[in-house]
Design an enzyme around this catalytic site. Structure first.
Site, short mmCIF file in Angstrom:
data_model
loop_
_atom_site.label_atom_id
_atom_site.label_comp_id
_atom_site.label_asym_id
_atom_site.label_seq_id
_atom_site.Cartn_x
_atom_site.Cartn_y
_atom_site.Cartn_z
N HIS A 154 0.69 -1.11 0.02
CA HIS A 154 0.31 0.13 0.07
C HIS A 154 1.07 1.30 0.09
O HIS A 154 2.04 1.32 0.77
CB HIS A 154 -0.80 -0.02 1.29
CG HIS A 154 -2.02 -0.85 0.96
ND1 HIS A 154 -1.96 -2.55 1.06
CD2 HIS A 154 -3.20 -0.76 0.95
CE1 HIS A 154 -3.04 -2.87 0.78
NE2 HIS A 154 -3.90 -2.06 0.83
N ARG A 541 -5.39 -10.87 -4.57
CA ARG A 541 -6.45 -10.18 -4.35
C ARG A 541 -7.07 -9.62 -5.57
O ARG A 541 -6.52 -8.96 -6.45
CB ARG A 541 -6.03 -8.94 -3.40
CG ARG A 541 -7.50 -8.44 -2.92
CD ARG A 541 -7.51 -7.49 -1.74
NE ARG A 541 -6.77 -6.22 -1.83
CZ ARG A 541 -7.20 -5.17 -1.57
NH1 ARG A 541 -8.39 -4.94 -0.84
NH2 ARG A 541 -6.51 -3.87 -1.97
N GLU A 662 -15.97 -5.27 3.54
CA GLU A 662 -15.21 -3.91 3.90
C GLU A 662 -16.41 -2.80 4.18
O GLU A 662 -16.07 -2.16 5.09
CB GLU A 662 -14.45 -3.43 2.56
CG GLU A 662 -13.48 -4.69 2.18
CD GLU A 662 -12.85 -4.14 0.82
OE1 GLU A 662 -11.92 -3.24 0.92
OE2 GLU A 662 -13.11 -4.53 -0.12
N ASP A 703 -12.21 1.02 4.22
CA ASP A 703 -13.19 1.45 3.55
C ASP A 703 -14.55 1.61 4.27
O ASP A 703 -15.48 2.18 4.23
CB ASP A 703 -13.83 0.46 2.41
CG ASP A 703 -12.89 0.82 1.05
OD1 ASP A 703 -12.72 1.63 0.32
OD2 ASP A 703 -11.88 -0.23 0.83
N ARG A 875 -9.64 6.24 -2.85
CA ARG A 875 -9.33 5.20 -1.86
C ARG A 875 -9.02 5.75 -0.69
O ARG A 875 -8.79 7.07 -0.46
CB ARG A 875 -7.77 4.57 -2.68
CG ARG A 875 -8.30 3.83 -3.70
CD ARG A 875 -6.98 2.85 -4.24
NE ARG A 875 -7.07 1.90 -5.34
CZ ARG A 875 -7.72 0.69 -5.21
NH1 ARG A 875 -8.14 0.49 -4.00
NH2 ARG A 875 -7.94 0.07 -6.34
#
Length: 1040
Positions: A154, A541, A662, A703, A875
């Site tokens: 990330h 993922r 999420e 999220d 995001r």
């Protein structure tokens, strides 16, 4: 000021910290004086003094005077030239970076010097024994515990890898400086080294000029293994074993692995088109190559250490077999040496010819600096330097035969005498790497022919040969070259490598040399057990909609209708029927879009690599049982296709499929989805047969927090975990919860021990997976000493949560109060973020959000939909990052004050205080919010608004600042603290010590944003802005 800073503050010695900080600041001052001149340095010092004065006066409560000084500071910064602004921004950024290095060093120092550290294995085992847990139960639980730390790519690591290395070197020098036996000459040399490092840092560009590729990100992750975790893991396991022996009478079994590591680097393709099937395969092979390289170095060290002659009969028999095989090959002729690659000519069985790097280090692996071999290597692969042609010829298993054939064919057209041909062949052989090695062999000691002489060296020589063959094979695979090597000549699984090592260990123990067995050899066995052949298994993922799109293309092609238009019942019926079948579903001749083809290619790579190289397949945005079965079907179909082409079953095992819940809506339905899944006979049988009755479920913090606000998300996550655990229990299935935590509190971050201890009772039963992202990987695992501590904290937290679970709410009404706070806070949060039409523009004006993309800190786009500017499509990382830069940190607290106020005004303040004192979940949630409130700075936020926000929207900014103050007020009412950090004065001191360096950077950022929005194409302005972003991130010590 990372979100693990309460650990730092708890374990820091302020006197020694301030001494080191004084030294580093003094040296940086001297370097800057030389590099940028006295004129700029006077402005740097004046700015720092003015900022510090304002901070001290504000802390004393003299607000008006502080505000005047801050306005003077902002005015002076606004008048600086671009060049002056650049140098000042860089200077303050480096001051903050050095503060972070000093904090981390002294945290490690305090741990090393403490007699018994809180949350250590020794402390926790003693605590459990005293509470009535039997030694046997403690031992069995510890040995069966499974924790996996998953490193992700990330984009939250702001520092370039070059600067990370330089910061590590400064940390190592500070460690040397702690020694009491340094002579004056040593001290002078150390200061010179520090000056060199600081000068090098100043002269290095802080900015990434290009976005990293997914392979670059993976290489960064592997560097954490090599530089820190490779050293830390054996020491951590020794610490566990020593504490177990002390409290239970039995050590940790040698191959027991209470902690392992996974990775999303090269596997996380959710919203990142740069992560392709080829990238995943290359990263997997690169990880294997790195593992083999590290093991080869350790074997070299062991061959020097294990020089003794006495061994067990079993080991002697293996030595005889190796020598017999060697002699048999020699008898077949010297020409066959080429077929064995590079290894036979490297004296693998004889006495080592030179001291390997690190052989002089103690066998008990300490956390010491060893020069890295990895960063300097150009590892073969599509993105890397090609192998040289003559190396390809030698390292290819069949190259010698091919060369001989080509030479034979060539000789028919050339007039060459037999004698001349022989000379040419000898010349060619002498020029090859194997030929040069054969000549070198003449200079080395001869190989012992008696198996009783150096038997361990003979065994380890054979191990080294196979490791080198394995490395050659991986290089060929990375290059896409043919590699037809005998499976007996290389290692493919950890067990193959462990067998000879365990045999050496057992032999040494049986011969009374246990002290040798438990040194470097035991450490290597533990490393192989933890890291295996891949160092970190890669999770895949992908977003659930991509799987639906793929099946839609297949069903449409087959004339079955559109899968995406079916209801859930019809989808489950179709998927269950196909999963029970034995034929592939996807026709090999199907023509699909590039997006669908990439999904199919990913499953094909997963079938080829299998669970030996890959971890889980994570489905983001999962919301239905069909999302899981869709992946199971695509995985099964790919495995059938690959097996059919290879004419044998797929080598690797089936990947476990993990739904990731999420959003708030998906979290609320998580338990129902798991129940629906487990009620399907095929799926339940599949979990029992292929995954030992174990279901993994992932919950996302990012999220959900962006969706509903921090408090509502925390409560929904708590309830979702309870429901998932209950669902699995109903079907007799064990569950592992996978926590997708970020670094910041707004994305679920926080101190590891506190986070695990506040989970619902029964949700941590000896197993746990958790992500560590971006700057948190550096903060927690960047230094070996700190890494040992973090591994220990993970271990003890999970053990405590298993054997002494956190208490549920004592009073049922506490849950009702949480519901009420959650409802009010969510409504308040969404009314601001999603329903106020002015908020999006305010966000874009008041923060550097739109400029963050120029940082080049990750390969993934900032938005899920590149053509959308809505908050929902942004995001979570840039959402948090932008607010952290302005010191508003709005996502972590917005709505919380309204929720607490609403419940307190209903007359429940005393109940909330009781819940805070007794319920770990509520206590940890408020403690983290209190921590983040201490990072917020209202005067700085106000300055952003006054300069950057349109006048028509400044009222919104003022409303939000008032809400921040109300949140602080009601948090203190419930916690009964006099001020923020009321129970952690050390943390407050650390945070406040940064303000004199942070505030000028924030004010400079405001000025540069103002100029840049008038001159958007001015690249020099953009550079200065990025420097301020780097500096503020270093000061806040987290990004997103």
């Amino acid at each position: 000021m990372t979100d693990i800073m309460d650990d730092i503050a708890e374990e820091i010695s302020f006197q020694s910290y301030e001494d080191d900080l004084r030294l580093l600041f003094s040296l940086l001052h001297d370097v800057l004086q030389r590099e940028i001149g006295s004129g700029i340095m006077e402005k740097v010092e004046h700015t720092r003094t003015l900022s510090q004065s304002a901070c001290l006066i504000r802390a004393a409560g003299i607000e008006n005077t502080a505000e005047l000084l801050e306005k003077q500071l902002a005015s002076e910064l606004s008048k600086m030239t671009l060049e002056e602004a650049l140098k000042l921004g860089r200077a303050f950024s480096h001051f903050l970076s050095l503060m972070g290095i000093a904090e981390n060093h002294h945290r490690a120092r305090k741990i090393k010097n403490a007699a018994q550290v809180s949350k250590s294995c020794d402390d926790t085992f003693n605590q459990l024994i005293q509470s009535g847990i039997s030694p046997d139960k403690l031992y069995d639980t510890m040995c069966s515990q499974e924790v996996e730390i998953v490193l992700t790519a990330h984009p939250t690591q702001i520092n370039r890898r070059t600067l990370q290395y330089k910061h590590l070197r400064i940390a190592h020098l500070l460690e040397v400086n702690d020694r009491k036996d340094l002579t004056q000459e040593d001290q002078d040399g150390l200061i010179e080294d520090l000056v060199r490092e600081i000068t090098s840092i100043w002269q290095t560009d802080e900015l990434r000029r290009h976005k990293p590729t997914p392979v670059d990100e993976a290489r960064s992750g592997l560097n954490y293994i090599e530089q820190s975790l490779w050293k830390a893991v054996p020491q951590y396991l020794r610490r566990v074993s020593t504490a177990l022996r002390k409290h239970t009478g039995k050590p940790l079994p040698l191959t027991c692995t209470p902690i392992k590591f996974g990775s999303w680097m090269g596997g996380d393709r959710d919203g990142n088109p740069n992560v392709t099937a080829k990238v995943t395969k290359d990263v997997s092979l690169l990880s294997r190559w790195m593992a083999i390289d590290l093991y080869t170095r350790e074997i070299e060290n062991l061959r020097f250490e294990l020089s003794m002659n006495q061994c067990s009969d079993r080991l002697a028999r293996l030595v005889h077999e190796i020598l017999r095989k060697e002699k048999s090959e020699d008898d077949r002729g010297r020409n066959h040496v080429l077929n064995r690659g590079l290894t036979k000519s490297h004296n693998v069985h004889g006495l080592p010819s030179q001291l390997p790097a690190g052989a002089d280090a103690p066998s008990h692996t300490e956390c010491i600096e060893v020069e890295s071999h990895y960063p300097q290597l150009d590892v073969p692969g599509s993105e890397y330097m090609r192998l040289k042609e003559n190396e390809e010829a030698i390292t290819s298993p069949n190259s010698s035969n091919n060369n001989q054939k080509s030479q034979g064919n060539g000789s028919s057209s050339q007039s060459t005498s037999p004698k001349g041909s022989l000379l040419i062949q000898r010349k060619l052989f002498a020029d090859t790497q194997a030929g040069r090695a054969s000549f070198q062999k003449l200079l080395q000691p001869s190989m012992p022919q008696n198996s009783s002489l150096s038997p361990y060296r003979i065994i380890l020589g054979d191990v080294k040969e196979k490791l080198m063959n394995t490395r050659t094979r991986l290089e060929h695979l990375l290059e896409g070259l043919p590699c037809d090597m005998d499976p007996c000549d290389y290692y493919d699984t950890p067990n193959q490598l462990l067998q000879p090592l365990l045999l050496c260990y057992e032999s040494l123990q049986s011969c009374g040399s246990g002290i040798l067995a438990d040194g470097r050899l035991a450490d290597l066995i533990r490393r192989v057990s933890v890291f295996g052949m891949v160092l970190m298994k890669i999770d895949l993922r992908q977003e659930s909609g991509r799987h639906s799109e793929t099946l839609n293309a297949v069903t449409d092609y087959l004339g079955m209708g559109k899968y995406s238009e079916w209801d859930e019942a019809k989808k489950l019926e179709f998927l269950s029927r196909e999963l029970k079948g034995k034929r592939p579903l996807v026709p090999p001749t199907i023509e699909v879009s590039s997006d669908v083809k990439e999904v199919l290619d990913t499953f094909r790579i997963a079938a080829e690599l299998g669970s030996d190289s890959l971890g889980a397949y994570v489905i983001s945005m999962a919301s239905n049982a069909s999302d899981v079965l869709a992946v199971e079907l695509l995985q099964k179909d790919a495995r059938l296709a690959v097996a059919g082409e290879q004419g044998r079953p797929c080598v690797g095992g089936i990947l476990r499929v993990v739904p990731l819940f999420e959003t708030v809506g998906d979290l609320r339905g998580a338990g129902a989805v798991i129940r629906r899944l487990l009620s399907i006979d095929w799926y339940r049988d599949h979990v029992m047969k292929n995954h030992s009755g174990h279901q993994e479920v992932m919950v996302g913090y990012s999220d959900s927090g962006k969706d509903a606000g921090r408090f509502a998300a925390a409560w929904e996550l708590y309830k979702a975990q309870e429901d998932v655990v209950a669902a699995c229990k109903e079907f007799g299935i064990k569950v592992t919860l996978f926590h997708g935590r970020g670094g910041s509190i707004g994305r679920g971050g926080g101190p590891t021990h506190l986070a695990i201890q506040s989970q619902p009772p029964g949700s941590v039963m000896g197993t746990l997976r958790s992500t560590e992202q971006g700057e948190m990987v550096q903060a927690k695992f960047g230094l070996p000493g700190i890494a040992v501590r973090q591994l220990e904290v993970y271990t003890t937290a999970v053990l405590l949560a298993t054997l002494s679970p956190p208490k549920p709410p004592r009073v049922e009404n506490w849950r009702n109060l949480m519901e009420e706070i959650s409802k009010i806070s969510c409504k308040s949060y969404r009314s601001t973020v999603y329903e106020n039409p002015e908020f999006l523009t305010y966000f874009q004006e008041a923060t550097p959000q739109s400029e963050l993309g120029n940082l080049n800190i990750g390969s993934r786009p900032a938005r899920r939909k590149t053509n959308s500017f809505e908050i929902g499509h942004l995001r979570a990382i840039p959402w948090i990052f932008a607010w952290t830069q302005t010191r508003f940190v709005l996502p972590a607290w917005l709505g919380v004050g309204a929720g607490l106020k609403g419940v307190c005004e209903q007359g429940h303040a005393d109940e909330l205080r009781a819940a805070y004192k007794e319920w770990p979940f509520f206590q940890s949630t408020l403690d983290l919010i209190e921590m983040i409130l201490g990072k917020a700075d209202i005067p700085i936020v106000k300055h952003y608004d006054e300069v950057l926000v349109s006048e028509s929207r400044r009222d919104l900014g003022e409303q939000l600042r008032n809400e921040l103050m109300a949140t602080e007020k009601y948090v203190l009412i419930v916690t009964e603290h006099e001020r923020l950090y009321g129970k952690n004065k050390s943390l407050r001191m650390l945070i406040e010590s940064r303000f004199p360096y942070l505030n000028p950077l924030n004010m400079l950022q405001v000025e540069i944003l103002k100029r840049l929005r008038s001159e958007p194409e001015n690249h020099k302005l953009r550079d200065v802005l990025l420097i301020t972003i780097n500096g503020i991130a270093a000061g806040m010590r987290n990004t997103g």
